[in-house]
Design a protein around this motif. Structure first.
Motif, PDB file in Angstrom:
ATOM      1  N   UNK A  48       2.484   1.212  -3.617  1.00 13.16           N
ATOM      2  CA  UNK A  48       1.581   2.054  -4.305  1.00 13.16           C
ATOM      3  C   UNK A  48       0.787   3.404  -3.829  1.00 13.16           C
ATOM      4  N   UNK A  49       1.488   3.527  -2.782  1.00 16.56           N
ATOM      5  CA  UNK A  49       0.869   5.286  -3.184  1.00 16.56           C
ATOM      6  C   UNK A  49       2.092   6.154  -3.061  1.00 16.56           C
TER       7      UNK A  49
ATOM      8  N   UNK B 103      -4.076   2.102 -10.234  1.00 20.46           N
ATOM      9  CA  UNK B 103      -4.370   1.545  -9.344  1.00 20.46           C
ATOM     10  C   UNK B 103      -3.727   3.525  -8.360  1.00 20.46           C
ATOM     11  N   UNK B 104      -4.230   2.975  -7.261  1.00 17.25           N
ATOM     12  CA  UNK B 104      -5.225   4.564  -7.138  1.00 17.25           C
ATOM     13  C   UNK B 104      -5.360   4.443  -5.565  1.00 17.25           C
ATOM     14  N   UNK B 105      -5.147   5.368  -4.605  1.00 19.68           N
ATOM     15  CA  UNK B 105      -5.698   6.098  -3.188  1.00 19.68           C
ATOM     16  C   UNK B 105      -6.782   6.414  -2.820  1.00 19.68           C
TER      17      UNK B 105
ATOM     18  N   UNK C 200       2.797  12.701 -15.045  1.00 18.30           N
ATOM     19  CA  UNK C 200       1.896  13.340 -15.759  1.00 18.30           C
ATOM     20  C   UNK C 200       1.439  14.198 -15.947  1.00 18.30           C
TER      21      UNK C 200
ATOM     22  N   UNK D 114      -6.243   9.810  -6.837  1.00 15.77           N
ATOM     23  CA  UNK D 114      -5.617  10.448  -8.362  1.00 15.77           C
ATOM     24  C   UNK D 114      -5.133   8.878  -8.782  1.00 15.77           C
TER      25      UNK D 114
ATOM     26  N   UNK E 146       3.910   9.149 -10.279  1.00  6.92           N
ATOM     27  CA  UNK E 146       2.863   9.229 -11.731  1.00  6.92           C
ATOM     28  C   UNK E 146       2.633  10.514 -11.915  1.00  6.92           C
ATOM     29  N   UNK E 147       1.471  10.684 -10.875  1.00  9.43           N
ATOM     30  CA  UNK E 147       0.593  12.017 -10.766  1.00  9.43           C
ATOM     31  C   UNK E 147       1.296  13.595 -11.339  1.00  9.43           C
ATOM     32  N   UNK E 148       2.636  13.153 -10.213  1.00  9.47           N
ATOM     33  CA  UNK E 148       3.456  13.904 -10.995  1.00  9.47           C
ATOM     34  C   UNK E 148       4.025  14.125 -12.263  1.00  9.47           C
TER      35      UNK E 148
ATOM     36  N   UNK F 128       3.282  -6.248  -5.517  1.00  7.46           N
ATOM     37  CA  UNK F 128       1.592  -6.899  -5.821  1.00  7.46           C
ATOM     38  C   UNK F 128       1.874  -8.195  -5.725  1.00  7.46           C
TER      39      UNK F 128
ATOM     40  N   UNK G 236       1.943   6.223  -7.361  1.00  7.95           N
ATOM     41  CA  UNK G 236       0.803   6.669  -7.446  1.00  7.95           C
ATOM     42  C   UNK G 236       0.729   8.226  -7.474  1.00  7.95           C
TER      43      UNK G 236
ATOM     44  N   UNK H  95      -2.536   8.520 -11.890  1.00  8.27           N
ATOM     45  CA  UNK H  95      -2.102   9.925 -12.985  1.00  8.27           C
ATOM     46  C   UNK H  95      -2.134  10.551 -12.819  1.00  8.27           C
TER      47      UNK H  95
ATOM     48  N   UNK I 102      -4.884   1.626  -0.881  1.00  7.35           N
ATOM     49  CA  UNK I 102      -4.816   1.478  -1.816  1.00  7.35           C
ATOM     50  C   UNK I 102      -5.942   0.801  -2.276  1.00  7.35           C
ATOM     51  N   UNK I 103      -6.292   1.120  -3.951  1.00  4.75           N
ATOM     52  CA  UNK I 103      -6.763  -0.188  -4.668  1.00  4.75           C
ATOM     53  C   UNK I 103      -6.461  -0.404  -5.983  1.00  4.75           C
ATOM     54  N   UNK I 104      -6.285  -1.524  -6.309  1.00  9.34           N
ATOM     55  CA  UNK I 104      -6.231  -1.887  -7.699  1.00  9.34           C
ATOM     56  C   UNK I 104      -6.606  -2.936  -8.809  1.00  9.34           C
TER      57      UNK I 104
ATOM     58  N   UNK J 166       0.768  -1.363   0.051  1.00 13.60           N
ATOM     59  CA  UNK J 166      -0.062  -0.014  -0.269  1.00 13.60           C
ATOM     60  C   UNK J 166       0.931   1.010   0.626  1.00 13.60           C
TER      61      UNK J 166
END
Lengths: 250, 187
Positions: free
Chosen positions: A57-58, B42-44, A68, B64, A64-66, A125, A61, B66, B28-30, A54
């Protein structure tokens, strides 16, 4: 010296044997709980990996958001530069391209970090999936093991009972022991009986019994005589053979 | 006997088999293969909103992915049903090719045989009604009007929402298999 050495060796062997037996007994008694605890430990480990996933992934994410965002900004500045050129405004196009270059720089600097975070996230994962699979397999194995252990223990008890090599709780052995005790008691009683009858003459006993019988007969005769009394002795009473016939009063 | 005691193994929370209905902020969800290139989304979860329409209650988990805000609509009353919105788009009525008057008429008829054409597909009317939106189950919410359509022979749904004082907008949802969603419990 060799005597003491031998003594210590033997004593040590006995102690080890006793200790092993005690541990085996504990293992037998707590087998199911021990197996279940092993699975619980695996689940605890899995929970840790889940939480690490978790976090990974956090992290991915967020990066990756930054990343993108800069990719999108770069594309937007490129579009704007194109629009400025179309409008014949080269200076504005240059400014837009300079902004695009800034975004591209951010994209480039973030790319490696994003890729690394993505790999870490994917790897965790996969680990979670693999560990989940192993635990499911472990749970199935544990259930089978417990069932096999229980069956084996039951089988052992039955076999021990049948073979008569049971321990203190073996009912068959206890019954056998009771049977022996009763047989011993019976044998003792018989022995005493035989001891009691030793030196006795059966014929003599019978003769005495006969003599006792004669005494009884003599006493009976005496009693008969006594009942008749001295007056009655030698007197004959004639009793009628038949009663007179009855007369009707009517 | 001491040895006969079988202490139960301490209960370990099963974080590896959480359902989407267990998810909360920070998790976190996938969603397996949900991205346009069939990679995982995948997002939190950073926001949960609750909805109510009559006796029905459901909630949305969003975060969010991407640089897009994605959401899962979770219905867990009778059976677990999950719908995903992953494009982050708010479709205007112009794009949909329907007018406010069309929607008003559809709402008045409440007829599931009604449909309209969008992107070369038929969208069948399912329901329209007022829905309450709450940021948490105990807060005072706000209402909006919602029209729902289903793409013919498809698992895609279109919701047209209208909040007071705001323009109409459409959201596309795809029905998901809850088994495709993995929840990773955050610390």
């Amino acid at each position: 010296m060799s005597f003491f050495s031998d003594l210590f060796n033997r004593t040590g062997r006995v102690a080890r044997g006793q200790a092993n037996q005690a541990v085996s007994a504990m293992e037998d008694a707590t087998f199911e709980a021990t197996v279940r605890q092993t699975i619980a430990d695996m689940k605890t480990e899995l929970n840790k990996v889940v939480q690490s996933s978790a976090m990974a992934m956090s992290n991915y994410n967020r990066l990756d958001a930054e990343y993108q965002k800069y990719v999108r900004q770069s594309a937007e500045w490129k579009d704007r530069a194109g629009l400025a050129l179309d409008a014949g405004n080269e200076d504005l196009a240059k400014k837009a391209l300079a902004k695009k270059a800034e975004s591209d720089k951010q994209v480039a600097s973030l790319q490696a970090a994003v890729e690394s975070a993505r790999q870490a996230s994917e790897s965790l994962k996969n680990q979670v999936a693999e560990l989940k699979h192993k635990i499911e397999e472990g749970e199935r194995t544990a259930t089978t093991l417990v069932a096999r252990k229980n069956a084996a223990m039951a089988q052992r008890k039955v076999s021990e009972a049948l073979a008569g090599v049971g321990k203190a709780d073996n009912a068959f052995a206890a019954l056998s022991h009771f049977e022996e005790t009763v047989a011993k008691e019976e044998a003792t009683a018989k022995a005493f009986d035989q001891l009691a009858s030793t030196g006795k003459d059966a014929g003599l006993e019978a003769e005495f019994a006969q003599l006792q019988g004669h005494t009884v007969d003599a006493e009976l005769e005496a009693l008969k005589r006594e009942r008749l009394g001295p007056a009655r002795q030698g007197v004959t009473i004639d009793l009628p053979k038949e009663l007179p016939s009855a007369t009707s009063t009517k | 006997m001491f040895f006969d005691r079988k202490p139960a193994a301490a209960a370990v929370p099963d974080l590896a088999n959480l359902k989407v209905s267990d998810a909360r902020i920070g998790d976190a969800l996938s969603i397996a293969g949900a991205a346009p290139d069939f990679s995982d989304i995948d997002f939190n979860v950073d926001r949960v909103e609750y909805f109510e329409a009559g006796a029905r209650r459901w909630w949305e988990l969003s975060g969010m992915w991407r640089d897009i805000r994605v959401a899962l609509e979770v219905h867990a009353q009778e059976t677990l049903e999950v719908f995903g919105n992953f494009d982050g788009r708010r479709i205007t009525l112009d794009e949909l090719g329907v007018s406010e008057d069309d929607l008003a008429e559809i709402d008045q008829r409440q007829n599931q045989a009604d449909f309209f054409d969008y992107n070369g597909k038929f969208w069948l009317y399912r329901f329209s009604r007022e829905i309450g939106l709450f940021t948490n189950p105990n807060a005072i919410g706000r209402g909006f009007y919602c029209w729902e359509f289903q793409e013919q022979d498809s698992k895609r749904y279109l919701q047209i929402r209208k909040f007071e004082g705001e323009p109409f907008f459409g959201l596309l949802w795809t029905k998901l298999d809850p088994a495709d969603i993995t929840v990773y419990r955050g610390a």
